[in-house]
Design a protein around this motif. Structure first.
Motif, mmCIF file in Angstrom:
data_model
loop_
_atom_site.group_PDB
_atom_site.id
_atom_site.type_symbol
_atom_site.label_atom_id
_atom_site.label_comp_id
_atom_site.label_asym_id
_atom_site.label_seq_id
_atom_site.Cartn_x
_atom_site.Cartn_y
_atom_site.Cartn_z
ATOM 1 N N UNK A 54 40.011 10.863 -37.320
ATOM 2 C CA UNK A 54 40.794 12.039 -38.237
ATOM 3 C C UNK A 54 40.071 11.337 -39.487
ATOM 4 N N UNK A 55 39.744 12.497 -40.340
ATOM 5 C CA UNK A 55 39.366 12.245 -41.829
ATOM 6 C C UNK A 55 39.265 13.569 -42.420
ATOM 7 N N UNK A 56 38.991 13.507 -43.876
ATOM 8 C CA UNK A 56 38.902 14.563 -44.584
ATOM 9 C C UNK A 56 37.578 15.564 -44.135
ATOM 10 N N UNK A 57 36.477 14.660 -44.219
ATOM 11 C CA UNK A 57 35.183 15.277 -43.870
ATOM 12 C C UNK A 57 34.486 14.605 -42.822
ATOM 13 N N UNK A 58 33.844 15.118 -41.779
ATOM 14 C CA UNK A 58 33.284 14.419 -40.840
ATOM 15 C C UNK A 58 31.725 15.017 -40.756
ATOM 16 N N UNK A 59 30.855 14.160 -40.791
ATOM 17 C CA UNK A 59 29.417 14.661 -40.687
ATOM 18 C C UNK A 59 28.775 13.893 -39.225
ATOM 19 N N UNK A 60 28.024 14.962 -38.714
ATOM 20 C CA UNK A 60 27.584 14.611 -37.411
ATOM 21 C C UNK A 60 26.103 14.778 -37.352
ATOM 22 N N UNK A 113 37.647 13.045 -29.782
ATOM 23 C CA UNK A 113 38.329 14.181 -30.208
ATOM 24 C C UNK A 113 38.309 13.831 -31.714
ATOM 25 N N UNK A 114 37.674 14.788 -32.392
ATOM 26 C CA UNK A 114 37.495 14.867 -33.952
ATOM 27 C C UNK A 114 38.250 15.874 -34.635
ATOM 28 N N UNK A 115 38.981 15.243 -35.649
ATOM 29 C CA UNK A 115 39.843 16.321 -36.667
ATOM 30 C C UNK A 115 39.419 16.106 -37.917
ATOM 31 N N UNK A 116 38.916 17.064 -38.714
ATOM 32 C CA UNK A 116 38.800 17.128 -40.225
ATOM 33 C C UNK A 116 39.585 18.201 -40.970
ATOM 34 N N UNK A 130 18.716 8.747 -33.661
ATOM 35 C CA UNK A 130 20.073 8.297 -33.100
ATOM 36 C C UNK A 130 21.283 9.352 -33.530
ATOM 37 N N UNK A 131 22.305 9.343 -32.794
ATOM 38 C CA UNK A 131 23.429 10.109 -33.220
ATOM 39 C C UNK A 131 24.484 9.196 -34.260
ATOM 40 N N UNK A 132 24.454 9.933 -35.408
ATOM 41 C CA UNK A 132 25.474 9.161 -36.291
ATOM 42 C C UNK A 132 26.734 10.120 -36.681
ATOM 43 N N UNK A 133 27.943 9.641 -36.810
ATOM 44 C CA UNK A 133 29.172 10.146 -37.068
ATOM 45 C C UNK A 133 29.634 9.580 -38.327
ATOM 46 N N UNK A 134 29.761 10.044 -39.356
ATOM 47 C CA UNK A 134 30.036 9.496 -40.611
ATOM 48 C C UNK A 134 31.484 10.056 -40.927
ATOM 49 N N UNK A 135 32.641 9.721 -41.151
ATOM 50 C CA UNK A 135 33.944 10.124 -41.313
ATOM 51 C C UNK A 135 34.237 9.605 -43.018
ATOM 52 N N UNK A 136 34.710 10.455 -43.831
ATOM 53 C CA UNK A 136 35.023 10.001 -45.217
ATOM 54 C C UNK A 136 36.451 10.771 -45.675
ATOM 55 N N UNK A 137 37.029 9.937 -46.258
ATOM 56 C CA UNK A 137 38.398 10.614 -46.946
ATOM 57 C C UNK A 137 39.414 10.201 -46.038
ATOM 58 N N UNK A 138 40.277 9.030 -46.134
ATOM 59 C CA UNK A 138 41.203 8.651 -45.677
ATOM 60 C C UNK A 138 40.971 8.499 -43.798
ATOM 61 N N UNK A 139 39.942 8.068 -43.447
ATOM 62 C CA UNK A 139 39.144 8.297 -42.082
ATOM 63 C C UNK A 139 40.256 7.239 -41.309
ATOM 64 N N UNK A 140 40.441 7.498 -39.916
ATOM 65 C CA UNK A 140 40.985 6.723 -38.883
ATOM 66 C C UNK A 140 40.468 6.973 -37.768
ATOM 67 N N UNK A 141 40.102 5.900 -36.799
ATOM 68 C CA UNK A 141 39.509 5.877 -35.543
ATOM 69 C C UNK A 141 40.452 5.121 -34.718
ATOM 70 N N UNK A 142 40.726 5.607 -33.497
ATOM 71 C CA UNK A 142 41.007 4.540 -32.477
ATOM 72 C C UNK A 142 40.864 4.895 -31.030
ATOM 73 N N UNK A 143 41.163 3.979 -30.312
ATOM 74 C CA UNK A 143 40.741 4.421 -28.908
ATOM 75 C C UNK A 143 42.141 3.986 -28.058
ATOM 76 N N UNK A 144 42.067 4.575 -26.598
ATOM 77 C CA UNK A 144 43.266 4.409 -25.965
ATOM 78 C C UNK A 144 43.417 3.019 -25.423
#
Length: 162
Positions: A54-60, A113-116, A130-144
């Motif tokens: 989850x972040x303000x912006x996500x770039x893939x 699951x991604x939410x911007x 390669x595959x790159x995922x960059x999240x910016x702006x109060x980014x939070x990542x987590x797993x089960x």
């Protein structure tokens, strides 16, 4: 093809790919056409375990096979979609409309699951990248499994493998 079989295939497709649809102006749902075939090639295993980002912006960004692994929901009432070919590749983005307040632009990359809240940008680059995922702006990542990371900028890189 018999009408009954065709109806069942359409229903099955609609159930299996709900995130590929977009919302029409009258609130109904439109199903996007299936993506163009792309050679399987190599892909990363980085995004196969369930996680959320989850972040303000996500770039893939990734190779052309990205279109087989990424689904971005479109809602014309709350966001604008654009696409163009650039020197770097095929660039697409969904941006929240400024007058909509806080909205969620949702996507799924393999099991992630991604939410911007402001925009999601994805770039299909030519060649072996390669595959790159960059999240910016109060980014939070987590797993089960309880792993988590937070920060103003988070980046995840998936090396492509056969």
């Amino acid at each position: 093809m018999q009408p009954r079989k065709r109806h069942l295939l359409v229903l099955l497709f609609a159930l299996l790919v709900p995130a590929c649809g977009s919302t029409s102006e009258d609130g109904g749902s439109e199903v996007a056409p299936p993506p163009a075939p792309v050679h399987a090639g190599m892909w990363t295993r980085e995004f196969l375990e369930p996680a959320f980002l989850v972040a303000d912006e996500i770039m893939i960004q990734g190779p052309p096979a990205l279109r087989e692994h990424l689904v971005v929901r479109q809602d014309k009432r709350t966001s604008d979609y654009s696409a163009k070919t650039t020197e770097k590749g095929f660039l697409q983005q969904t941006v929240a409309k400024p007058d909509q307040g806080l909205i969620e632009i949702r996507a799924q990359l393999d099991a992630w699951q991604l939410v911007a809240f402001k925009r999601i940008v994805w770039l299909e680059r030519p060649g072996d990248v390669n595959v790159t995922v960059r999240a910016s702006g109060d980014a939070k990542w987590g797993t089960d499994a309880g792993e988590s990371r937070e920060g103003d900028m988070l980046e995840f890189v998936g090396d492509r493998q056969p």
